[in-house]
Design an enzyme around this catalytic site. Structure first.
Site, PDB file in Angstrom:
ATOM      1  N   LEU A   1       0.816  -1.219   0.000  1.00  0.00           N
ATOM      2  CA  LEU A   1       0.000   0.000   0.000  1.00  0.00           C
ATOM      3  C   LEU A   1       0.851   1.271   0.000  1.00  0.00           C
ATOM      4  CD1 LEU A   1      -2.902  -1.057   2.395  1.00  0.00           C
ATOM      5  CD2 LEU A   1      -3.016  -0.702  -0.083  1.00  0.00           C
TER       6      LEU A   1
ATOM      7  N   SER B   1       2.449   1.810 -16.091  1.00  0.00           N
ATOM      8  CA  SER B   1       3.058   3.122 -16.345  1.00  0.00           C
ATOM      9  C   SER B   1       2.044   4.237 -16.155  1.00  0.00           C
ATOM     10  CB  SER B   1       3.613   3.187 -17.774  1.00  0.00           C
ATOM     11  OG  SER B   1       4.192   4.453 -18.015  1.00  0.00           O
TER      12      SER B   1
ATOM     13  N   LYS C   1       7.746  -3.003 -20.608  1.00  0.00           N
ATOM     14  CA  LYS C   1       7.801  -1.870 -19.676  1.00  0.00           C
ATOM     15  C   LYS C   1       9.232  -1.350 -19.540  1.00  0.00           C
ATOM     16  CE  LYS C   1       6.264   0.967 -16.450  1.00  0.00           C
ATOM     17  NZ  LYS C   1       7.424   1.391 -15.670  1.00  0.00           N
TER      18      LYS C   1
ATOM     19  N   HIS D   1       9.928   0.642 -22.631  1.00  0.00           N
ATOM     20  CA  HIS D   1       9.147   1.876 -22.480  1.00  0.00           C
ATOM     21  C   HIS D   1       9.928   2.868 -21.627  1.00  0.00           C
ATOM     22  CE1 HIS D   1       6.621   4.357 -19.842  1.00  0.00           C
ATOM     23  NE2 HIS D   1       5.742   4.436 -20.830  1.00  0.00           N
ATOM     24  N   ASN D   2      10.464   2.405 -20.506  1.00  0.00           N
ATOM     25  CA  ASN D   2      11.202   3.293 -19.618  1.00  0.00           C
ATOM     26  C   ASN D   2      12.498   3.773 -20.258  1.00  0.00           C
ATOM     27  OD1 ASN D   2       9.159   2.613 -17.863  1.00  0.00           O
ATOM     28  ND2 ASN D   2      10.501   2.328 -16.113  1.00  0.00           N
TER      29      ASN D   2
ATOM     30  N   GLU E   1      11.569   6.469 -22.476  1.00  0.00           N
ATOM     31  CA  GLU E   1      11.282   7.621 -21.606  1.00  0.00           C
ATOM     32  C   GLU E   1      12.569   8.337 -21.209  1.00  0.00           C
ATOM     33  OE1 GLU E   1      10.118   7.934 -16.965  1.00  0.00           O
ATOM     34  OE2 GLU E   1       8.757   6.708 -18.177  1.00  0.00           O
TER      35      GLU E   1
END
Length: 504
Positions: free
Chosen positions: A11, A129, A183, A186-187, A190
């Site tokens: 959390l 993302s 991912k 993708h990063n 980025e």
């Protein structure tokens, strides 16, 4: 108590926001956090009144979830993920699904998938993302692993993902570690995008002497055209932000040391393994690393000197070319982004072959159009390029992009030359241009490289005028002649180390 098939462990910011997103879309969910105080805080604040239940131990948490259980793990990548899986496994049953939604290394995901295969449990490695806001309002989701497990999750994932005109920003990526691999890349893209924007900002500042507010206005204007994207939008906002305490632009008060979490480095390392050139991402990675050497850079600046650039009447070095340079920067940034995406998509295609991911590049461009950090208008055109030709070797060869980068040649080179003239580093811009120039070159100096390798290591070479593999006795007393290598003799396997010359 409301029944649920969904659970979430972890959390922190991402986990809490994703749990709220799931609950808001009509899917009751149970939550658990190792520190129960955090669970109590969450349940008494954001989760109050929502279909969210909690437990203070793993066994009771699992009991809250009906079979087939679908449990999302959002904890720090690495050993913590293995620890959570180990805690959950004794209480899980055949058909239950575990989803790692963190930034795990794709090889760890492949290992976990193999370890759980045959246990009756199913595993999904899912890239998420969009940061805090994406997790809460709609992220881009990249789930890979068991197809049957994805089918169980699809009704929920398609609801909580970002929504664009051609569908939710989620799709089944592929088997094993495919989701986390996508991912990771993708990063990496980025990283490249951010570095290219930072270099553009630096040229505006160093060459034209512009203030943060004027630069913000320029980025705002650019965001209305072909550079339209989330990163350009927030660049304008960051530049416009004024520090309340000092009344100065906050950007001028932020220390120039960039941090990184490792996904860009993973992308570069994997590209080296696969032999795929991604120079823009590589430049972005080392640029962050060298930025961290602040004290050394300050010391070096006192003894290492750049070029002498004469200004006119005390004005900024390129103030007399302000309009031209601003327009060229827009074009160079777009061309560099196209080059960077081209590199990333080639890496994805080659990895798909190597690891059996069966990636759909058009679909990847589609799910990146909303929710994620690199969402941009450019992705529409990339999607269309791969729809026209799913086997496209390189985005630079798509007619739309070919025309675009060819038309921006002069702008691109002008911006790179301005950086060189000023001694202002533009590594990602230069790397993007160098990739373009290398890819379009009929002749590269690799022939000399092969000659040198053959000289010191007998690594052999191919000729342009005949078939075969050749080696030359470069320092023989008689006239050096190239000759085919004997049957059964192959190139020395150790790169750039001398071959055993007794085997010739």
């Amino acid at each position: 108590m409301t029944s649920t098939n969904y659970g979430l462990v972890g959390l922190a910011v991402m986990g809490a926001n994703l749990a709220l997103n799931i609950a808001d879309h009509g899917f009751p969910i149970a939550v658990y956090n190792r520190t129960y105080a955090r669970t109590e805080e969450f349940m008494n604040t954001e989760a109050r009144g929502k279909p969210i239940t909690s437990a203070d131990n793993v066994r009771d948490f699992v009991k809250l979830i009906e079979r087939p259980r679908r449990i999302i793990i959002l904890v720090k990548a690495g050993p913590p993920v293995d620890a959570v899986i180990g805690e959950l496994r004794p209480y899980l049953e055949e058909g239950d699904v575990l989803i790692d939604g963190g930034n795990s290394f794709f090889r760890d995901t492949m290992r976990r998938d193999e370890e759980l295969n045959g246990t009756g449990l199913r595993f999904i490695g899912m890239g998420v993302s969009g940061g805090e806001e994406g997790a809460r309002r709609g992220p881009s989701l990249m789930p890979g692993g068991s197809r049957e497990a994805y089918d169980l999750l699809e009704p929920m994932l398609t609801k909580i993902a970002a929504q664009v005109k051609d569908g939710p920003c989620v799709t089944y990526i592929g088997p094993g570690g495919a989701g986390h691999y996508v991912k990771m890349v993708h990063n990496g893209i980025e990283y490249g995008d951010i570095q290219l924007i930072a270099e553009t900002y630096n040229i505006l500042k160093q060459a034209l002497g512009l203030g943060a507010q004027e630069m913000s206005e320029i980025f705002t204007r650019w965001n209305e055209g072909r550079l339209n994207s989330f990163l350009i939008e927030i660049t304008s906002k960051v530049l416009a932000y004024v520090d309340e305490e000092t009344g100065r632009p906050l950007i001028d008060l932020i220390l120039d040391e960039a941090e990184q979490k490792g996904t860009g480095r993973w992308t570069s390392e994997n590209a080296v393994e696969l032999g795929v050139p991604i120079p823009t991402i590589d430049a972005a990675v080392w640029s962050r690393s060298i930025s961290a050497l602040k004290e050394q850079r300050v010391a070096a600046s006192k003894v290492l000197h750049g070029p002498s650039v004469a200004s006119r009447d005390g004005a900024a070095p390129f103030a007399h070319e302000k309009d031209r340079l601003i327009n060229a920067l827009e074009g160079a940034l777009y061309a560099s982004k196209v080059s960077s995406y081209a590199q990333g998509m080639v890496l994805l295609r080659e990895a798909s072959k190597e690891y059996g991911f069966n990636l759909n590049l058009s679909e990847l461009a589609r799910i990146w159009k909303g929710g994620c950090i690199i969402r941009a208008e450019l992705l529409d055109t990339i999607q269309q390029a791969f729809q026209r030709d799913p086997d496209l070797d390189n985005l630079l060869l798509d007619p739309h992009f070919t025309e675009a980068v060819n038309s921006l040649n002069d702008d691109w080179r002008y911006v790179a030359s301005v950086g060189r003239q000023l001694g202002v580093p533009v590594p990602a811009t230069s790397a993007s241009l160098d990739y373009f120039d290398s890819y379009r070159s009929v002749q590269l100096p690799a022939n000399l490289i092969q000659g040198l390798r053959d000289f010191f290591g007998a690594h052999t070479y191919h000729r342009t005028d005949r078939d075969g593999v050749f080696h030359t006795e470069w320092e023989a007393h008689e006239r050096a002649e190239s000759r085919p290598t004997p049957a059964g003799v192959q190139e020395h396997p150790s790169e750039d180390e001398p071959a055993d010359r007794t085997n010739r």
